[in-house]
Design a protein around this motif. Structure first.
Motif, short mmCIF file in Angstrom:
data_model
loop_
_atom_site.label_atom_id
_atom_site.label_comp_id
_atom_site.label_asym_id
_atom_site.label_seq_id
_atom_site.Cartn_x
_atom_site.Cartn_y
_atom_site.Cartn_z
N TYR A 179 8.76 5.05 10.19
CA TYR A 179 8.69 4.25 8.94
C TYR A 179 9.32 5.03 7.77
O TYR A 179 9.93 4.43 6.88
CB TYR A 179 7.25 3.82 8.64
N GLU A 180 9.17 6.35 7.80
CA GLU A 180 9.82 7.15 6.74
C GLU A 180 11.35 6.98 6.84
O GLU A 180 12.03 6.83 5.82
CB GLU A 180 9.43 8.63 6.89
N GLY A 231 4.06 6.24 -2.80
CA GLY A 231 3.53 7.13 -1.77
C GLY A 231 2.73 8.22 -2.46
O GLY A 231 2.88 8.44 -3.67
N ASN A 232 1.90 8.90 -1.72
CA ASN A 232 1.03 9.88 -2.40
C ASN A 232 1.85 10.96 -3.09
O ASN A 232 2.68 11.64 -2.49
CB ASN A 232 -0.06 10.45 -1.50
N LYS A 271 -8.71 4.77 -3.41
CA LYS A 271 -8.61 4.40 -1.99
C LYS A 271 -9.72 5.15 -1.25
O LYS A 271 -9.81 6.37 -1.35
CB LYS A 271 -7.24 4.78 -1.42
N MET A 296 2.83 4.46 0.87
CA MET A 296 3.45 5.08 2.05
C MET A 296 4.33 6.22 1.57
O MET A 296 5.27 6.00 0.79
CB MET A 296 4.27 4.05 2.85
N SER A 297 4.00 7.40 2.03
CA SER A 297 4.69 8.59 1.58
C SER A 297 6.17 8.50 1.92
O SER A 297 6.54 8.32 3.07
CB SER A 297 4.05 9.79 2.29
N HIS A 354 -8.56 8.89 4.17
CA HIS A 354 -7.68 9.42 5.22
C HIS A 354 -7.83 10.92 5.49
O HIS A 354 -6.87 11.56 5.94
CB HIS A 354 -6.21 9.09 4.91
N THR A 408 -6.80 -2.93 3.21
CA THR A 408 -5.49 -2.51 3.73
C THR A 408 -5.56 -2.19 5.22
O THR A 408 -6.49 -1.52 5.66
CB THR A 408 -5.00 -1.26 2.96
N GLY A 446 1.20 -2.30 4.48
CA GLY A 446 2.05 -1.12 4.54
C GLY A 446 3.28 -1.34 5.41
O GLY A 446 4.33 -1.80 4.94
N MET A 448 -6.80 4.22 10.17
CA MET A 448 -6.01 3.60 9.10
C MET A 448 -4.76 2.93 9.66
O MET A 448 -4.27 1.96 9.10
CB MET A 448 -5.63 4.62 8.01
N SER A 466 0.84 -1.20 0.00
CA SER A 466 0.00 0.00 0.00
C SER A 466 0.88 1.26 0.00
O SER A 466 2.08 1.19 0.25
CB SER A 466 -0.95 -0.02 1.20
N MET A 482 12.25 3.68 5.36
CA MET A 482 12.21 3.65 3.89
C MET A 482 13.48 4.29 3.33
O MET A 482 14.04 3.81 2.34
CB MET A 482 10.96 4.38 3.37
N GLY A 529 -3.70 -5.58 1.24
CA GLY A 529 -2.93 -4.33 1.26
C GLY A 529 -2.06 -4.29 2.50
O GLY A 529 -2.54 -4.38 3.62
N PRO A 547 4.45 -3.53 7.56
CA PRO A 547 5.26 -4.76 7.50
C PRO A 547 6.14 -4.83 6.25
O PRO A 547 7.21 -5.45 6.27
CB PRO A 547 4.20 -5.87 7.50
C1 LIG Z 1 4.94 6.17 6.85
C2 LIG Z 1 3.56 5.97 6.29
C3 LIG Z 1 3.17 6.74 5.21
C4 LIG Z 1 1.90 6.54 4.66
N1 LIG Z 1 1.56 7.26 3.53
C5 LIG Z 1 0.41 6.97 2.91
C6 LIG Z 1 0.12 7.55 1.64
O1 LIG Z 1 0.92 8.29 1.07
N2 LIG Z 1 -1.06 7.23 1.07
C7 LIG Z 1 -1.96 6.38 1.65
O2 LIG Z 1 -3.01 6.11 1.07
N3 LIG Z 1 -1.70 5.79 2.83
C8 LIG Z 1 -0.54 6.05 3.45
N4 LIG Z 1 -0.23 5.39 4.60
C9 LIG Z 1 -1.20 4.39 5.14
C10 LIG Z 1 -0.91 3.00 4.57
O3 LIG Z 1 -1.12 2.94 3.19
C11 LIG Z 1 -1.83 1.96 5.23
O4 LIG Z 1 -3.17 2.32 4.94
C12 LIG Z 1 -1.63 1.87 6.75
O5 LIG Z 1 -0.26 1.91 7.10
C13 LIG Z 1 -2.26 0.59 7.30
O6 LIG Z 1 -1.65 -0.55 6.75
P1 LIG Z 1 -0.58 -1.45 7.60
O7 LIG Z 1 -1.27 -1.82 8.89
O8 LIG Z 1 -0.32 -2.61 6.73
O9 LIG Z 1 0.60 -0.58 7.82
C14 LIG Z 1 1.01 5.58 5.20
C15 LIG Z 1 1.42 4.81 6.30
C16 LIG Z 1 2.68 4.99 6.84
C17 LIG Z 1 3.13 4.13 7.99
#
Ligand SMILES: Cc1cc2nc3c(=O)[nH]c(=O)nc-3n(C[C@H](O)[C@H](O)[C@H](O)COP(=O)(O)O)c2cc1C
Length: 417
Positions: free
Chosen positions: A367-368, A59-60, A223, A27-28, A173, A297, A321, A266, A25, A371, A319, A323
């Motif tokens: 998490y950033e 990432g977005n 999304k 992740m910015s 979100h 997700t 993220g 989320m 999924s 990455m 989905g 992990p």
């Molecule tokens: C560092 C970080 C950045 C994220 N950036 C975005 C993003 O750019 N767009 C988005 O839709 N969700 C973003 N998310 C949310 C993830 O896509 C996901 O919905 C969320 O982490 C839950 O999934 P997980 O439990 O597998 O981590 C971000 C999550 C994290 C941890």
């Protein structure tokens, strides 16, 4: 045994095929240089593409340089980054991986260190702690809304030209499109506000405009929140209605999530004591109402939960993220029977005031950082120490950008044209 389930290809309504059921999924990444993608993006997505997922979301990516969600966002408004975009797309599509660009506008969820005056459907600011880090938005004019539809389309067309294999519209979100969907944030009196039909018009206009520009065989996903989980916000019933309309229009994939900055479902789900995948009950419900492929997700941490979700056909795609940051090759590990579960670190500074109020921001910052580690060829580092990510946040926004300040009480007025 699970490998066979996870290895099933998925054919989308547009005819494109995803090779297996794992979705990394969005992740910015937050390491763009003044909005430009760079070698780090290429390295990170090459790593994920070779980790076995069938589909990667970027990432977005912001569609407008005046509206950033986080410092270090990629911004795509024209062809100037085409050469590096092509390399990024090529790296993310290695190993027959689908790589879609997620496109977004933050609306009022743009930090005050980034936007003096963000825009939103209506001039409704945050309440509570977030009123200290986000400025009150002004309402978009109708002309500006139409221009934003064109900007979303423009970014999608550039993504296609660069070799991305699809786009995902970020309507979840609490960002701009989600703000339009929410009766709490959208108190407009024109054709974009009021009834749900009007509140979903911005999203549908964007979808239709992108579809007309990219053609019928290019995947477009959305999304969407299962709910905002706040009184007066976008509700589960409304979400179901939106999914029905998107399905009729032929959207290729709906990714289910939930919450916003105030209610971070989320990343936490709705029941902190449960190990279930987030929003699984909602996914179960909508699977009966639509034939559009669903990606669920959030909260997938163990093999059993993943297997059950696919076996029960609650979702077509898993989905994942965080992990995938800790283990970029998680899909390969699962398919090679080398994985049972992952424990996400609980980041703490051990200062209650900070941990209680800035917990989600600190976690995202961690998490950033990881990455960035992967992008520079290092292994991600498992840690529960909240201080390094907090210091990084302060570096990005300045201490004043994060400090509480006096917040004026605002009236919920609509100032649109
Ligand atoms: C560092 C970080 C950045 C994220 N950036 C975005 C993003 O750019 N767009 C988005 O839709 N969700 C973003 N998310 C949310 C993830 O896509 C996901 O919905 C969320 O982490 C839950 O999934 P997980 O439990 O597998 O981590 C971000 C999550 C994290 C941890």
């Amino acid at each position: 045994m699970p490998a066979t389930e996870f290895n099933q290809p998925l054919t989308l309504p547009c005819g494109q095929v995803i090779k297996n059921r794992f979705l990394k999924s969005a992740m910015s990444e937050t390491f763009a240089t003044h909005g430009h993608p760079n070698q780090q993006h290429i390295n990170l997505y090459r790593s994920w593409a070779n980790g076995g997922a069938g589909l990667l979301f970027s990432g977005n990516v912001m569609i407008d340089h005046t509206a950033l969600g986080e410092p270090g966002n990629v911004v795509i408004e024209n062809d100037e980054d085409m050469a590096i975009l092509k390399q990024w797309a090529a790296a993310g599509t290695e190993n027959k991986t689908q790589f879609w660009m997620q496109i977004n506008h933050p609306g009022k969820q743009s930090y005050r260190s980034l936007s003096k005056e963000p825009v939103a459907p209506s001039a409704i600011g945050f309440e509570g702690i977030y009123a200290t880090v986000f400025n009150r938005p002004r309402a978009l004019t109708r002309t500006e809304i139409q221009q934003l539809v064109k900007k979303f389309t423009n970014t999608a067309v550039i993504a296609q030209k660069a070799g991305f294999t699809g786009v995902e519209i970020h309507a979840a979100h609490g960002y701009l499109i989600n703000q339009f969907l929410s009766a709490k944030d959208n108190q407009r009196h024109d054709e974009y506000g009021g009834s749900l039909t009007n509140r979903m018009k911005f999203l549908l206009d964007i979808y239709r405009s992108i579809r007309a520009a990219v053609g019928d065989s290019f995947p477009i996903g959305v999304k969407l929140n299962s709910s905002d989980f706040e009184p007066g916000g976008f509700s589960e019933d409304e979400s179901i209605q939106v999914i029905k309309v998107l399905s009729q229009l032929g959207v290729d994939l709906i990714e289910i999530s939930g919450g916003n900055y105030l209610n971070p479902a989320m990343s936490e789900g709705t029941d902190k004591n449960s190990n279930a995948a987030f929003f699984i009950n909602y996914a179960h419900k909508i699977k009966k109402l639509t034939t559009t492929p669903i990606a669920l997700t959030g909260g997938f941490k163990d093999l059993k939960t993943m297997t059950t979700a696919i076996e029960n056909q609650d979702t077509e795609l898993l989905g994942i993220g965080r992990p995938m940051v800790l283990f970029p090759d998680l899909p390969n590990r699962i398919m090679n029977n080398q994985f049972s579960n992952v424990k996400l670190p609980r980041l703490k500074t051990n200062i209650k005031l900070i941990d209680d109020n800035a917990g989600p921001l600190i976690a995202n910052s961690y998490y950033e950082q990881q990455m960035a580690c992967i992008a520079s060829g290092k292994q991600p580092k498992y840690s529960t120490n909240g201080w390094p990510p907090l210091l990084r946040l302060i570096q990005q926004h300045g201490i004043s950008g994060l400090m509480p300040r006096r917040v004026k009480k605002y009236n919920h007025s609509s100032e649109e044209e």
